[in-house]
Every structure is written in structure tokens, then in C-alpha cells.
Design an enzyme around this catalytic site. Structure first.
Site, PDB file in Angstrom:
ATOM      1  N   VAL A  42      -9.256   7.457  -3.374  1.00 15.17           N
ATOM      2  CA  VAL A  42      -8.119   7.956  -4.144  1.00 15.17           C
ATOM      3  C   VAL A  42      -8.302   7.620  -5.616  1.00 15.17           C
ATOM      4  CG1 VAL A  42      -6.476   7.773  -2.228  1.00 15.17           C
ATOM      5  CG2 VAL A  42      -6.749   5.849  -3.800  1.00 15.17           C
ATOM      6  N   LYS A  63      -0.908   9.506  -7.909  1.00  9.06           N
ATOM      7  CA  LYS A  63      -1.953   9.121  -6.961  1.00  9.06           C
ATOM      8  C   LYS A  63      -2.338  10.328  -6.117  1.00  9.06           C
ATOM      9  CE  LYS A  63      -2.631   5.624  -3.328  1.00  9.06           C
ATOM     10  NZ  LYS A  63      -1.972   4.476  -2.630  1.00  9.06           N
ATOM     11  N   ASP A 165      -2.057  -4.383   3.821  1.00 10.21           N
ATOM     12  CA  ASP A 165      -3.243  -4.364   2.952  1.00 10.21           C
ATOM     13  C   ASP A 165      -2.954  -5.133   1.659  1.00 10.21           C
ATOM     14  OD1 ASP A 165      -5.848  -3.818   2.273  1.00 10.21           O
ATOM     15  OD2 ASP A 165      -5.437  -1.819   1.485  1.00 10.21           O
TER      16      ASP A 165
END
Length: 334
Positions: A42, A63, A165
Site C-alpha cells: 500500500v 491510503k 498489528d
């Protein structure tokens, strides 16, 4: 003095920004925006918005899946962006990056518009390492810990989500640690009413996170995990503020050749070195000896050790971490 705006004011501002989008988003192609950074498959861009009614408007971060990933068929990363958008729509907390909108381009690529912050913790730490500045000042580290602990408490107990994450590059920083915000929810997982994730009962769920920041129960692929998996990763972020590099990589250099790897690991083969490195994941890395830490870092080091206990039940909750810092005199120190 801590200049963080009141939580209610920030939350209201977030809701107003979402509510005011009565007109369709118009996000230009990537070449017309400034690159802010990138992640796995990304890219993130800065979108400067034109003034409205004579008033300046804050920029957005956009994004979207990278061109390389798109043309190599890794469409799952576009799916993650859509899933992240659906999660962020429902979240409202001053220490979680604000959702601004989702737009699909004519060629089917989804663009996620977000609140824009100046930088991320990972970049700040990289710059400190390059400039030989030593560990992040204790007051700034404690401010980061305090802000992110509040975001995690909200995430675990109200939103019922595991971030999945946590790492320094997923913590955004505004101004000089005026406020820190958690971002990147593309691989977040739902917690059940008991705060658990049972992979055996939910085979469609998968923990995707990054191995070197993962808890031992993740590395060992246990069937049931809870919010304490995030806490272990959080402890490794605290480690990063001292070591200025990701966990388990203190003596590594991306540019080293295979020969250098062998030399720096007692002449092990590259395969043997890889196995040794993999075994380190899910463990508490030793603190570097090069930095002489003052007594101001005592709380930082204590939290690092508490959060990286091997057994989940021995790690504190996010709420307990935040509560332990509420009266810390370093939080308001500039």
C-alpha cells in the site's frame, strides 16, 4: 503543560468531519498527491484540500493499494483497505486516527481518506538512530504509552477488537508528541463477549500481524488468544523507543551480504541464521547496553518488562497501563 485538547472536543470534531461529507469525495490520481509513506503493498499520500468558504481545511491522508501490488494480482490488499474503512467508520476516539471517507476509482481501486498526522513513531525513531541522538526522551515515550493505552482500552473493551498489528509505524504523532494516534486496522480481528478469539471455532479468522512484533501465543499458533496479544506487541514498541530499531534486529543491517550475516552470527550458515532469528520472535529482546538510561526511564523499562511477560495473564491490561501513568509527573514535562 500537556496541551492535548479535551477528549470530548476531539471526538466531536471527528464526528463533524465525517458528518459534513454531504458532497462526493474527489480524490485525485496518485501522481497529483504528495507521497507520505508506504507499507506492505500500500501507499499513503497527502491530499491538500482547497479552502471552503474562505477557510483553510486540514489535509487528509489517502491510503490505497500500490500499483505493483495491483498489477501482480494481490487484490487482497485492496480488500483490506475496504475492511479497514468499515472498521474505522464505527470507531470514535481521540487516540485513533479519524475516518474521512472511502472512494472507488473508475478502475476499481479503493482510496481510504484519513485524518492526516505529521509523522509516525517509527520514522521518528529511525531519524534519531541516524542522527545518533539516543533513546527517545522518557517524557515523550510516556506520552506515547499513555495515549496508545487509552486507544487500546477503547478498542479492547468498547469496540471489542484486537488491533493485530501493533508496531511503531502504526502509531501516528502530531506536532511534538502533542497527541499520538493508533492507525492501520486492516488486519484487526473481532473479540467475543469474553474478550477472546477462538481460531478453532472460527476457522475463517486469521492473525496476519508482523512476526517480530508478535506475542509468543501467536508464534506458537495457539487456538485461543485474547487482548493480551496486543499488549505484548505494545511492549515491543516500548522497546523500540529505547533501542531505536525493531525488536530482534539490533545487530542486523538490511544492506549486509550473506557473508556478513555469517560473520556476525558466529559463522552460522544463512539458513541457520534465519532459523535462529525466527526462534527469537515471540520473545523479550534484551535491552541494548549502549545507552545509559537515567532514572526517568525507570517506568518505561518497567512497562516494557511487564508487557512482554511470556504468559498473557502476567501482562497488564491497557486500562491498567493508562491508570499507572495518570499521575506521572513526566507526562506534562516538555
Amino acid at each position: 503543560m500537556d496541551k492535548t485538547p479535551p477528549s470530548k472536543a476531539l471526538r466531536n470534531l471527528h464526528l463533524e468531519n465525517v458528518a459534513c461529507q454531504s458532497t462526493p469525495l474527489r480524490i485525485p490520481p496518485s501522481p497529483f498527491m504528495k507521497s507520505l509513506g508506504y507499507g506492505t503493498c500500500v501507499n499513503v499520500y497527502k491530499l491538500d484540500r482547497s479552502p471552503r468558504c474562505g477557510q483553510m481545511r486540514s489535509p487528509w491522508a489517502v491510503k490505497r493499494i500500490s500499483r505493483k501490488a495491483r498489477f501482480s494480482g494481490k487484490i487482497e490488499y485492496n480488500t483490506r483497505i475496504k475492511e479497514e474503512a468499515e472498521i474505522l467508520r464505527k470507531l470514535s476516539h481521540p487516540n485513533i486516527v479519524g475516518f474521512r471517507g472511502l472512494q472507488k476509482t473508475e478502475d476499481g481501486v479503493d482510496s481510504l481518506a484519513l485524518e492526516c498526522c505529521q509523522t509516525c513513531l517509527g520514522t521518528i525513531l529511525e531519524d534519531r538512530l541516524a542522527d545518533c541522538l539516543g533513546a527517545l526522551p522518557a517524557n515523550k515515550t510516556l506520552k506515547m504509552i499513555f495515549d496508545v493505552s487509552k486507544a487500546l482500552d477503547y478498542l479492547h473493551n468498547e469496540a471489542k477488537l484486537l488491533h493485530g498489528d501493533l508496531k511503531s509505524f502504526n502509531i501516528l504523532v502530531k506536532n511534538d508528541f502533542e497527541i499520538c494516534k493508533l492507525c492501520d486496522f486492516g488486519v484487526s480481528l473481532p473479540l467475543d463477549k469474553d474478550g477472546l478469539i477462538n481460531f478453532r471455532e472460527n476457522p475463517n479468522l486469521q492473525y496476519v500481524g508482523t512476526d517480530i512484533w508478535s506475542a509468543p501465543e501467536i508464534i506458537d499458533r495457539e487456538d485461543v488468544i485474547d487482548q493480551k496479544a496486543d499488549i505484548f506487541s505494545f511492549g515491543l514498541i516500548i522497546y523500540e523507543t529505547i533501542a531505536l530499531c525493531p525488536p530482534h534486529t539490533l545487530n542486523l543491517n538490511d544492506d549486509e551480504s550473506e557473508e556478513s550475516f555469517k560473520e556476525n552470527s558466529n559463522n552460522m550458515s544463512v539458513d541457520e541464521f534465519d532459523i535462529s532469528f525466527e526462534r527469537a520472535c515471540g520473545t523479550r529482546p534484551p535491552l541494548p547496553q549502549a545507552f545509559q538510561l537515567t532514572t526517568e526511564y525507570n517506568t518505561v523499562v518497567e512497562l516494557f518488562y511487564c508487557c512482554t511477560n511470556e504468559e498473557p495473564e502476567d501482562r497488564p491490561t491497557a486500562k491498567a497501563i493508562g491508570a499507572s501513568l495518570e499521575k506521572n509527573e513526566l507526562l506534562g514535562k516538555k
